[in-house]
Design an enzyme around this catalytic site. Sequence first.
Site, short mmCIF file in Angstrom:
data_model
loop_
_atom_site.label_atom_id
_atom_site.label_comp_id
_atom_site.label_asym_id
_atom_site.label_seq_id
_atom_site.Cartn_x
_atom_site.Cartn_y
_atom_site.Cartn_z
CG ASP A 10 -2.03 -1.06 1.12
OD1 ASP A 10 -2.00 -1.87 0.17
OD2 ASP A 10 -2.90 -1.11 2.01
CE LYS A 108 -4.04 -4.15 1.27
NZ LYS A 108 -4.81 -3.04 1.87
CB CYS A 153 -2.41 -3.04 5.18
SG CYS A 153 -4.11 -2.44 4.95
#
Length: 199
Positions: A10, A108, A153
């Site tokens: 990310d 995601k 995450c």
Amino acid sequence: MKTSVLVVVDIQTDFCAGGRLAVPDAESILPVVNGLVATFERVVLTQDWHPPGHVSFASSHPGRRVGDRLALPFGEQLLWPDHCLAGTAGAAFHPDLRLPADALVVRKGVHPHGDAYSAFFENDRTTPVGLEAMLRSLGATEIVLAGLATDYCVLQTALDGRRLGYEVTVVESACRGIDAQGTCATAWRQMAEVGVRRG
Ligand code: VGL
Ligand code: ZN
């Protein structure tokens, strides 16, 4: 045989300075991450990728605010500002991230009603996100994690990785957390308990 895959979590514009859900000091990991990317033969990038009206956005729940916790059938959903809207500039990888041409990408949080911190399973703990299938096809035995955010995450991907039997190393200098309430210390404790290496 040991096969290691670098998983870069990310590193997107919205999680960096000026973004909609900026992680403190996020940009300072970029040189470290780029250095790691250069040393791995196999790199997987994850990308938070939400539709408008996503369940994790406070704005999707009238009367709710950022930071509120919402009860969902499978557990609590922490509410965030709108972020990483699929296809927008905020969802793009940070422009200074050096991307290998053959890097694989896992997106995601793509379903309106489900969030995903882990790149292995959505937060319902059952819906696959895609990383496991990718790792299997690469013959991976170990994952090395870098990216954002340490306490969400990165944490959940590391924990699921151990659960699935992978060796997991989290490179501390290549991660940053949101750490609003001491959640980074808790994250490192949880990871240590299941045998995640702190690299
Ligand atoms: C993340 C909060 C919401 C992360 C993603 O990448 O850690 N955190 N969506
Ligand atoms: Zn998100």
